[in-house]
Write an enzyme that holds these catalytic residues in place. Sequence first.
Site, PDB file in Angstrom:
ATOM      1  N   HIS A 207       0.795  -1.233   0.000  1.00 49.37           N
ATOM      2  CA  HIS A 207       0.000   0.000   0.000  1.00 49.37           C
ATOM      3  C   HIS A 207       0.825   1.279   0.000  1.00 49.37           C
ATOM      4  O   HIS A 207       0.271   2.371  -0.049  1.00 49.37           O
ATOM      5  CB  HIS A 207      -0.945   0.016   1.213  1.00 49.37           C
ATOM      6  CG  HIS A 207      -0.231   0.349   2.486  1.00 49.37           C
ATOM      7  ND1 HIS A 207       0.573  -0.543   3.145  1.00 49.37           N
ATOM      8  CD2 HIS A 207      -0.179   1.497   3.219  1.00 49.37           C
ATOM      9  CE1 HIS A 207       1.086   0.019   4.229  1.00 49.37           C
ATOM     10  NE2 HIS A 207       0.648   1.257   4.297  1.00 49.37           N
TER      11      HIS A 207
HETATM   12  C1  UD1 Z   1      -2.048   5.677   6.050  1.00 47.98           C
HETATM   13  C2  UD1 Z   1      -0.732   6.135   6.653  1.00 47.98           C
HETATM   14  C3  UD1 Z   1       0.317   5.048   6.467  1.00 47.98           C
HETATM   15  C4  UD1 Z   1      -0.175   3.714   6.988  1.00 47.98           C
HETATM   16  C5  UD1 Z   1      -1.503   3.386   6.339  1.00 47.98           C
HETATM   17  C6  UD1 Z   1      -2.062   2.099   6.872  1.00 47.98           C
HETATM   18  C7  UD1 Z   1      -0.278   8.553   6.542  1.00 47.98           C
HETATM   19  C8  UD1 Z   1       0.517   9.599   5.859  1.00 47.98           C
HETATM   20  N1  UD1 Z   1      -0.228   7.332   5.984  1.00 47.98           N
HETATM   21  O1  UD1 Z   1      -1.838   5.530   4.644  1.00 47.98           O
HETATM   22  O2  UD1 Z   1       1.477   5.412   7.195  1.00 47.98           O
HETATM   23  O3  UD1 Z   1       0.786   2.729   6.688  1.00 47.98           O
HETATM   24  O4  UD1 Z   1      -2.430   4.449   6.629  1.00 47.98           O
HETATM   25  O5  UD1 Z   1      -3.271   1.758   6.266  1.00 47.98           O
HETATM   26  O6  UD1 Z   1      -0.919   8.843   7.526  1.00 47.98           O
HETATM   27  N2  UD1 Z   1      -9.342   4.998   2.122  1.00 47.98           N
HETATM   28  C9  UD1 Z   1     -10.542   4.357   2.134  1.00 47.98           C
HETATM   29  N3  UD1 Z   1     -11.084   4.039   3.337  1.00 47.98           N
HETATM   30  C10 UD1 Z   1     -10.491   4.319   4.514  1.00 47.98           C
HETATM   31  C11 UD1 Z   1      -9.260   4.973   4.481  1.00 47.98           C
HETATM   32  C12 UD1 Z   1      -8.692   5.308   3.280  1.00 47.98           C
HETATM   33  O7  UD1 Z   1     -11.122   4.077   1.114  1.00 47.98           O
HETATM   34  O8  UD1 Z   1     -11.044   3.997   5.581  1.00 47.98           O
HETATM   35  C13 UD1 Z   1      -8.712   5.325   0.811  1.00 47.98           C
HETATM   36  C14 UD1 Z   1      -9.014   6.713   0.361  1.00 47.98           C
HETATM   37  O9  UD1 Z   1      -9.145   6.699  -1.012  1.00 47.98           O
HETATM   38  C15 UD1 Z   1      -7.738   7.477   0.714  1.00 47.98           C
HETATM   39  C16 UD1 Z   1      -6.683   6.402   0.528  1.00 47.98           C
HETATM   40  O10 UD1 Z   1      -7.320   5.189   0.921  1.00 47.98           O
HETATM   41  O11 UD1 Z   1      -7.560   8.580  -0.093  1.00 47.98           O
HETATM   42  C17 UD1 Z   1      -5.458   6.615   1.345  1.00 47.98           C
HETATM   43  O12 UD1 Z   1      -5.788   6.800   2.722  1.00 47.98           O
HETATM   44  P1  UD1 Z   1      -4.852   7.724   3.668  1.00 47.98           P
HETATM   45  O13 UD1 Z   1      -5.350   7.686   5.072  1.00 47.98           O
HETATM   46  O14 UD1 Z   1      -4.635   9.033   3.041  1.00 47.98           O
HETATM   47  O15 UD1 Z   1      -3.457   7.011   3.586  1.00 47.98           O
HETATM   48  P2  UD1 Z   1      -3.058   5.468   3.615  1.00 47.98           P
HETATM   49  O16 UD1 Z   1      -2.500   5.102   2.304  1.00 47.98           O
HETATM   50  O17 UD1 Z   1      -4.148   4.629   4.174  1.00 47.98           O
END
Ligand code: UD1
Length: 363
Positions: A207
Amino acid sequence: MKKIISVVGARPNFMKVAPLHKAFQKYNGTVKHLICHTGQHYDEKMSKVFFDELELPKPDFYLGVGSGSHAEQTAKVMIEFEKVLLQEKPDLVIVVGDVNSTIACSLVAAKLNIRTAHVEAGLRSFDRRMPEEINRLLTDSISDFLFVTEQSGLDNLKHEGVADEKVFLTGNVMIDSLVSYMPKAQKSCILDDYKLTKDNFILVTLHRPSNVDDKDDLRKLIHLLNTLAERRKLMFPIHPRTRNNMISFGLQDTLSSNVILTDPIGYIDFLALTMNAELIVTDSGGIQEESTFLGVQCITVRNNTERPVTVTVGTNQLIGTDLAKVEETALRVLDGHKKQGSIPHLWDGHAAERIAQILLQKL
Ligand code: UD1
């Protein structure tokens, strides 16, 4: 009575705060421990299932910030968390890990002169293109108490000039959760559900933006998974970021039918998969540590790790992003060339108790 607010935001935070919450329950009457969920992760499978399985109470505060750019997400958390702190005036804020919620909340607390503890401090990948590295550096620089999981964390903080009296080597709270939920994981049905057998399948998680945000890189990773799936059953619970990218790059039909693609998996079932895998291929931080504790073979598809003890002491192999090398190493492991490892110092299931004890002395 001291009031402490612990912050959770994203999936890897929940299993770190759960043992702290339990440790503070033993000081009922002296400490009121509250939980604030920023809502950085919000899907049922990325959040609620962890609260249920880790027996965490419903959060006392839910900020509902959701997804966004780094600036948007961090800023929204800050605006909402400041309201909580102004109303609650806690004696201490605890932040864990390295996600955007970690830096956002520690920054708000520091500006309000509220003392802050960072659990999992001192880890460094020395790669500032990783958003987590920025979060780690900044959070450590403004925290009052820094709880460290491995020797490299002590060394890094010393090198950065952090005063010794702020820093404590206390072990790994994520391993506390693992130890306490292993018996439940042993009863999980997930292996049967997917017709997997112990030590005979590969578990994959990917991821990191650096691996999955570029179309060409993601295409090559999928090709690697297809190749490995010819050798063993391959289980691939997919993170929403990776799934969204696969769809927007038009790659969703390129995964071979030998790859078992699933939604994100809850804590207990995922632990069952980790415990029983022959090999894990990952770019996660936490899974490098969990596999080291369990003595399971792990290949990390990154050029650096902020958790070097998993390589120097544990079963982790940091191979980099050259996928030919990843494939070669994976095939060697499947042919029986296993890396021997042992469990790092103080990863014994009691880190949260040590942290709670130190904090109560200091407050
Ligand atoms: C975040 C953390 C990362 C961690 C990861 C674990 C930061 C900078 N990054 O990354 O360190 O390893 O979490 O999962 O804080 N989304 C969903 N549903 C959710 C959450 C996210 O669909 O419940 C999708 C959304 O499209 C979002 C994307 O995932 O834009 C990324 O989510 P985000 O929280 O920005 O970062 P992660 O890649 O999850």
